[in-house]
Design a protein around this motif. Structure first.
Motif, PDB file in Angstrom:
ATOM      1  N   GLY A  57       0.732  -1.116  -0.223  1.00  0.00           N
ATOM      2  CA  GLY A  57       0.036   0.102   0.084  1.00  0.00           C
ATOM      3  C   GLY A  57       0.831   1.423   0.061  1.00  0.00           C
ATOM      4  O   GLY A  57       2.061   1.210  -0.443  1.00  0.00           O
ATOM      5  N   PRO A  58       0.261   2.410   0.239  1.00  0.00           N
ATOM      6  CA  PRO A  58       0.999   3.726   0.523  1.00  0.00           C
ATOM      7  C   PRO A  58       2.349   3.270   1.502  1.00  0.00           C
ATOM      8  O   PRO A  58       2.328   2.766   2.472  1.00  0.00           O
ATOM      9  N   ALA A  59       3.589   3.958   0.850  1.00  0.00           N
ATOM     10  CA  ALA A  59       4.795   3.794   1.491  1.00  0.00           C
ATOM     11  C   ALA A  59       4.856   3.875   2.814  1.00  0.00           C
ATOM     12  O   ALA A  59       4.366   5.127   3.413  1.00  0.00           O
ATOM     13  N   GLY A  60       5.315   2.891   3.591  1.00  0.00           N
ATOM     14  CA  GLY A  60       5.108   3.002   4.959  1.00  0.00           C
ATOM     15  C   GLY A  60       3.900   3.014   5.862  1.00  0.00           C
ATOM     16  O   GLY A  60       4.018   3.157   6.986  1.00  0.00           O
ATOM     17  N   SER A  61       2.874   2.854   5.245  1.00  0.00           N
ATOM     18  CA  SER A  61       1.468   2.793   5.847  1.00  0.00           C
ATOM     19  C   SER A  61       1.721   1.461   7.008  1.00  0.00           C
ATOM     20  O   SER A  61       1.148   1.915   8.154  1.00  0.00           O
ATOM     21  N   LEU A  62       2.113   0.343   6.801  1.00  0.00           N
ATOM     22  CA  LEU A  62       2.412  -0.643   7.685  1.00  0.00           C
ATOM     23  C   LEU A  62       2.987  -0.148   8.699  1.00  0.00           C
ATOM     24  O   LEU A  62       2.907  -0.503   9.744  1.00  0.00           O
ATOM     25  N   CYS A  63       4.168   0.204   8.453  1.00  0.00           N
ATOM     26  CA  CYS A  63       5.126   0.599   9.515  1.00  0.00           C
ATOM     27  C   CYS A  63       4.694   1.642  10.405  1.00  0.00           C
ATOM     28  O   CYS A  63       4.644   1.857  11.657  1.00  0.00           O
ATOM     29  N   ARG A  64       3.825   2.653   9.706  1.00  0.00           N
ATOM     30  CA  ARG A  64       3.092   3.666  10.617  1.00  0.00           C
ATOM     31  C   ARG A  64       2.070   3.074  11.466  1.00  0.00           C
ATOM     32  O   ARG A  64       1.957   3.308  12.725  1.00  0.00           O
ATOM     33  N   ALA A  66       2.154  -0.050  12.800  1.00  0.00           N
ATOM     34  CA  ALA A  66       2.771  -0.858  13.733  1.00  0.00           C
ATOM     35  C   ALA A  66       3.358   0.236  14.764  1.00  0.00           C
ATOM     36  O   ALA A  66       3.226  -0.097  15.969  1.00  0.00           O
ATOM     37  N   GLY A  67       3.841   1.432  14.379  1.00  0.00           N
ATOM     38  CA  GLY A  67       4.298   2.477  15.170  1.00  0.00           C
ATOM     39  C   GLY A  67       3.321   2.935  16.218  1.00  0.00           C
ATOM     40  O   GLY A  67       3.338   3.169  17.321  1.00  0.00           O
ATOM     41  N   ARG A  68       2.081   3.120  15.466  1.00  0.00           N
ATOM     42  CA  ARG A  68       0.970   3.655  16.409  1.00  0.00           C
ATOM     43  C   ARG A  68       0.603   2.627  17.200  1.00  0.00           C
ATOM     44  O   ARG A  68       0.195   3.080  18.554  1.00  0.00           O
ATOM     45  N   PHE A  69       0.413   1.447  16.751  1.00  0.00           N
ATOM     46  CA  PHE A  69       0.061   0.277  17.828  1.00  0.00           C
ATOM     47  C   PHE A  69       1.094   0.238  18.993  1.00  0.00           C
ATOM     48  O   PHE A  69       0.652   0.143  20.103  1.00  0.00           O
ATOM     49  N   ARG A  70       2.401   0.399  18.681  1.00  0.00           N
ATOM     50  CA  ARG A  70       3.399   0.160  19.598  1.00  0.00           C
ATOM     51  C   ARG A  70       3.106   1.377  20.925  1.00  0.00           C
ATOM     52  O   ARG A  70       3.295   1.258  22.109  1.00  0.00           O
ATOM     53  N   ASP A  71       3.156   2.653  20.336  1.00  0.00           N
ATOM     54  CA  ASP A  71       2.790   3.803  21.097  1.00  0.00           C
ATOM     55  C   ASP A  71       1.790   3.761  21.919  1.00  0.00           C
ATOM     56  O   ASP A  71       1.527   3.799  23.218  1.00  0.00           O
ATOM     57  N   THR A  72       0.657   3.463  21.475  1.00  0.00           N
ATOM     58  CA  THR A  72      -0.780   3.218  22.094  1.00  0.00           C
ATOM     59  C   THR A  72      -0.579   2.063  23.182  1.00  0.00           C
ATOM     60  O   THR A  72      -0.994   2.402  24.346  1.00  0.00           O
ATOM     61  N   PHE A  73      -0.025   1.120  22.869  1.00  0.00           N
ATOM     62  CA  PHE A  73       0.190  -0.063  23.966  1.00  0.00           C
ATOM     63  C   PHE A  73       1.181   0.311  25.005  1.00  0.00           C
ATOM     64  O   PHE A  73       0.774   0.011  26.191  1.00  0.00           O
TER      65      PHE A  73
END
Length: 99
Positions: A57-64, A66-73
């Protein structure tokens, strides 16, 4: 033991195997098996295609994501630990810990 030998002897008879393969219940079982295998293969291919689309998908969307999940967790974990009363886990001494 005797039943096993009898069954083995029957199944090694080419005429019996051919007659069974021409019977309606055996043909239907083969049709259902082929249908189930084909459906599983198609669903697997569809799932693989969707995963590839998600990763491409859009470049880096999967990384973003995953990063959002990590921060929220980590925020939720810290908030939960702050709300607890008492010493943090691991700081308590067990039996014989005061020696």
């Amino acid at each position: 033991m005797v039943l096993r030998r009898l069954l083995a002897a029957l199944l090694h008879s080419p005429q019996l195997v051919e007659r069974l393969s021409e019977s309606r219940p055996i043909r239907r079982a083969a049709q259902l098996t082929a249908f189930a295998l084909l459906q599983a293969q198609l669903r697997g291919q569809d799932a693989a295609r969707r995963l590839q689309d998600l990763a491409a998908g859009p470049a880096g969307s999967l990384c973003r994501r995953a990063g959002r999940f990590r921060d929220t967790f980590t925020q939720e974990l810290r908030r939960g630990l702050r709300g607890r009363s008492g010493p943090p886990p691991g700081s308590q001494r067990g039996p014989g810990g005061n020696i």
